[in-house]
Design a protein around this motif. Sequence first.
Motif, PDB file in Angstrom:
ATOM      1  N   HIS A  63       0.839  -1.209   0.000  1.00  0.00           N
ATOM      2  CA  HIS A  63       0.000   0.000   0.000  1.00  0.00           C
ATOM      3  C   HIS A  63       0.873   1.258   0.000  1.00  0.00           C
ATOM      4  O   HIS A  63       0.626   2.204  -0.753  1.00  0.00           O
ATOM      5  N   TRP A  64       1.893   1.265   0.843  1.00  0.00           N
ATOM      6  CA  TRP A  64       2.761   2.428   0.951  1.00  0.00           C
ATOM      7  C   TRP A  64       3.529   2.663  -0.349  1.00  0.00           C
ATOM      8  O   TRP A  64       3.585   3.775  -0.857  1.00  0.00           O
ATOM      9  N   THR A  69       4.877   5.859  -5.530  1.00  0.00           N
ATOM     10  CA  THR A  69       5.504   5.729  -6.835  1.00  0.00           C
ATOM     11  C   THR A  69       4.539   6.160  -7.931  1.00  0.00           C
ATOM     12  O   THR A  69       3.338   6.228  -7.721  1.00  0.00           O
ATOM     13  N   SER A  70       5.075   6.449  -9.082  1.00  0.00           N
ATOM     14  CA  SER A  70       4.269   6.892 -10.212  1.00  0.00           C
ATOM     15  C   SER A  70       4.732   6.179 -11.472  1.00  0.00           C
ATOM     16  O   SER A  70       5.838   6.411 -11.948  1.00  0.00           O
ATOM     17  N   VAL A  71       3.891   5.314 -11.991  1.00  0.00           N
ATOM     18  CA  VAL A  71       4.223   4.584 -13.204  1.00  0.00           C
ATOM     19  C   VAL A  71       4.452   5.556 -14.358  1.00  0.00           C
ATOM     20  O   VAL A  71       5.308   5.339 -15.215  1.00  0.00           O
ATOM     21  N   GLU A  72       3.719   6.660 -14.349  1.00  0.00           N
ATOM     22  CA  GLU A  72       3.864   7.655 -15.408  1.00  0.00           C
ATOM     23  C   GLU A  72       5.281   8.231 -15.447  1.00  0.00           C
ATOM     24  O   GLU A  72       5.749   8.672 -16.486  1.00  0.00           O
ATOM     25  N   ASN A  73       5.958   8.255 -14.328  1.00  0.00           N
ATOM     26  CA  ASN A  73       7.321   8.779 -14.259  1.00  0.00           C
ATOM     27  C   ASN A  73       8.378   7.712 -14.542  1.00  0.00           C
ATOM     28  O   ASN A  73       9.562   7.954 -14.387  1.00  0.00           O
ATOM     29  N   GLY A  74       7.938   6.519 -14.889  1.00  0.00           N
ATOM     30  CA  GLY A  74       8.885   5.445 -15.169  1.00  0.00           C
ATOM     31  C   GLY A  74       9.277   4.656 -13.941  1.00  0.00           C
ATOM     32  O   GLY A  74      10.173   3.819 -13.999  1.00  0.00           O
ATOM     33  N   GLU A  75       8.614   4.928 -12.832  1.00  0.00           N
ATOM     34  CA  GLU A  75       8.896   4.184 -11.610  1.00  0.00           C
ATOM     35  C   GLU A  75       8.159   2.846 -11.675  1.00  0.00           C
ATOM     36  O   GLU A  75       7.153   2.717 -12.366  1.00  0.00           O
ATOM     37  N   ALA A  76       8.658   1.851 -10.990  1.00  0.00           N
ATOM     38  CA  ALA A  76       8.072   0.519 -11.083  1.00  0.00           C
ATOM     39  C   ALA A  76       8.090  -0.180  -9.736  1.00  0.00           C
ATOM     40  O   ALA A  76       8.980   0.030  -8.925  1.00  0.00           O
ATOM     41  N   ILE A  77       7.077  -1.042  -9.524  1.00  0.00           N
ATOM     42  CA  ILE A  77       7.000  -1.869  -8.324  1.00  0.00           C
ATOM     43  C   ILE A  77       6.907  -3.322  -8.778  1.00  0.00           C
ATOM     44  O   ILE A  77       6.160  -3.652  -9.692  1.00  0.00           O
ATOM     45  N   VAL A  78       7.665  -4.187  -8.120  1.00  0.00           N
ATOM     46  CA  VAL A  78       7.612  -5.617  -8.384  1.00  0.00           C
ATOM     47  C   VAL A  78       7.252  -6.305  -7.074  1.00  0.00           C
ATOM     48  O   VAL A  78       7.843  -6.018  -6.031  1.00  0.00           O
ATOM     49  N   PHE A  79       6.275  -7.207  -7.127  1.00  0.00           N
ATOM     50  CA  PHE A  79       5.802  -7.908  -5.941  1.00  0.00           C
ATOM     51  C   PHE A  79       6.266  -9.365  -5.969  1.00  0.00           C
ATOM     52  O   PHE A  79       6.179 -10.019  -7.001  1.00  0.00           O
ATOM     53  N   TYR A  80       6.735  -9.842  -4.820  1.00  0.00           N
ATOM     54  CA  TYR A  80       7.114 -11.234  -4.642  1.00  0.00           C
ATOM     55  C   TYR A  80       6.416 -11.762  -3.381  1.00  0.00           C
ATOM     56  O   TYR A  80       7.074 -12.056  -2.373  1.00  0.00           O
ATOM     57  N   PRO A  81       5.073 -11.865  -3.386  1.00  0.00           N
ATOM     58  CA  PRO A  81       4.341 -12.257  -2.171  1.00  0.00           C
ATOM     59  C   PRO A  81       4.781 -13.578  -1.533  1.00  0.00           C
ATOM     60  O   PRO A  81       4.857 -13.656  -0.313  1.00  0.00           O
ATOM     61  N   PRO A  82       5.109 -14.628  -2.310  1.00  0.00           N
ATOM     62  CA  PRO A  82       5.489 -15.874  -1.649  1.00  0.00           C
ATOM     63  C   PRO A  82       6.697 -15.736  -0.718  1.00  0.00           C
ATOM     64  O   PRO A  82       6.781 -16.424   0.289  1.00  0.00           O
ATOM     65  N   ILE A  83       7.630 -14.842  -1.070  1.00  0.00           N
ATOM     66  CA  ILE A  83       8.790 -14.667  -0.190  1.00  0.00           C
ATOM     67  C   ILE A  83       8.661 -13.429   0.693  1.00  0.00           C
ATOM     68  O   ILE A  83       9.573 -13.107   1.443  1.00  0.00           O
ATOM     69  N   GLY A  84       7.517 -12.721   0.576  1.00  0.00           N
ATOM     70  CA  GLY A  84       7.284 -11.555   1.424  1.00  0.00           C
ATOM     71  C   GLY A  84       8.128 -10.359   1.061  1.00  0.00           C
ATOM     72  O   GLY A  84       8.627  -9.648   1.939  1.00  0.00           O
ATOM     73  N   ARG A  90      12.395   4.040  -7.920  1.00  0.00           N
ATOM     74  CA  ARG A  90      11.738   5.347  -7.948  1.00  0.00           C
ATOM     75  C   ARG A  90      12.763   6.459  -7.920  1.00  0.00           C
ATOM     76  O   ARG A  90      13.940   6.206  -7.787  1.00  0.00           O
ATOM     77  N   PHE A  91      12.294   7.707  -8.012  1.00  0.00           N
ATOM     78  CA  PHE A  91      13.217   8.830  -7.952  1.00  0.00           C
ATOM     79  C   PHE A  91      12.640   9.958  -7.126  1.00  0.00           C
ATOM     80  O   PHE A  91      11.437  10.052  -6.911  1.00  0.00           O
ATOM     81  N   ASN A  92      13.536  10.805  -6.674  1.00  0.00           N
ATOM     82  CA  ASN A  92      13.191  12.076  -6.051  1.00  0.00           C
ATOM     83  C   ASN A  92      13.914  13.161  -6.831  1.00  0.00           C
ATOM     84  O   ASN A  92      15.075  12.981  -7.197  1.00  0.00           O
ATOM     85  N   GLY A  93      13.235  14.261  -7.053  1.00  0.00           N
ATOM     86  CA  GLY A  93      13.901  15.410  -7.649  1.00  0.00           C
ATOM     87  C   GLY A  93      14.825  16.037  -6.623  1.00  0.00           C
ATOM     88  O   GLY A  93      14.465  16.156  -5.456  1.00  0.00           O
ATOM     89  N   VAL A  94      16.021  16.394  -7.044  1.00  0.00           N
ATOM     90  CA  VAL A  94      17.012  16.948  -6.131  1.00  0.00           C
ATOM     91  C   VAL A  94      17.501  18.283  -6.689  1.00  0.00           C
ATOM     92  O   VAL A  94      17.852  18.379  -7.864  1.00  0.00           O
ATOM     93  N   VAL A  95      17.499  19.294  -5.844  1.00  0.00           N
ATOM     94  CA  VAL A  95      18.064  20.588  -6.197  1.00  0.00           C
ATOM     95  C   VAL A  95      19.228  20.825  -5.253  1.00  0.00           C
ATOM     96  O   VAL A  95      19.067  20.769  -4.034  1.00  0.00           O
ATOM     97  N   THR A  96      20.399  21.044  -5.807  1.00  0.00           N
ATOM     98  CA  THR A  96      21.557  21.382  -4.982  1.00  0.00           C
ATOM     99  C   THR A  96      22.054  22.750  -5.408  1.00  0.00           C
ATOM    100  O   THR A  96      21.836  23.177  -6.535  1.00  0.00           O
ATOM    101  N   GLN A  97      22.685  23.432  -4.484  1.00  0.00           N
ATOM    102  CA  GLN A  97      23.175  24.777  -4.773  1.00  0.00           C
ATOM    103  C   GLN A  97      24.676  24.837  -4.563  1.00  0.00           C
ATOM    104  O   GLN A  97      25.206  24.231  -3.635  1.00  0.00           O
ATOM    105  N   SER A  98      25.322  25.587  -5.442  1.00  0.00           N
ATOM    106  CA  SER A  98      26.755  25.829  -5.310  1.00  0.00           C
ATOM    107  C   SER A  98      27.081  27.096  -6.079  1.00  0.00           C
ATOM    108  O   SER A  98      26.608  27.283  -7.202  1.00  0.00           O
TER     109      SER A  98
END
Length: 185
Positions: A63-64, A69-84, A90-98
């Motif tokens: 659920h979390w 995640t957003s499939v539209e952004n190219g992020e993906a989730i894979v489930f393996y329920p038998p092994i838990g 996924r990604f986060n946008g990062v802004v750094t300053q220098s």
Amino acid sequence: MGRGLLLFCFCFTYHVMLGQGPSVRKAEPTQLVVDSRTQLVTFSAVVPALGHSKVALLAAAIHWLKGSTSVENGEAIVFYPPIGEVKCTRFNGVVTQSGGLDYYTKLWFTVTVTVEDGAYRYRLDHFRFESDTSRPLLHSTEGPIEPFIFKTPSNRILREVTEAKVLAVKRTAMGFIENLQVNME
């Protein structure tokens, strides 16, 4: 999960992330944790979840991750329920300053949550930067982050950008872990 246990988990996680666990070492000079087996920057811990079944923890993790995640952004989730296990890229946008300039990148990473009765393990690894082509970017540091953390550029601006990106990795991981722990309660 009570707040005291959550605090214990956070402290344990922080302790592990500082490289004080048996299978990690600190990368110099950034102090990001590098897994000695995979040679990847890694954030991981086992978190007790007493009284929670494997099924309930797996449902919470799914659920979390679906909500973060957003499939539209190219992020993906894979489930393996038998092994838990649930794995997410996924990604986060990062802004750094220098030097008074903003640098925009996407920080991609893989999240793996493995559950069992009364506990779960999380692992964040495979961090990599990707230029955000919609924004101006100078001094690109695309690709896996590991090559960047083991060198200290002689150029002051590149050094500041590298240090800012390392800090962005730490902040992103810590925020993601905190959010995970709250949502797994």
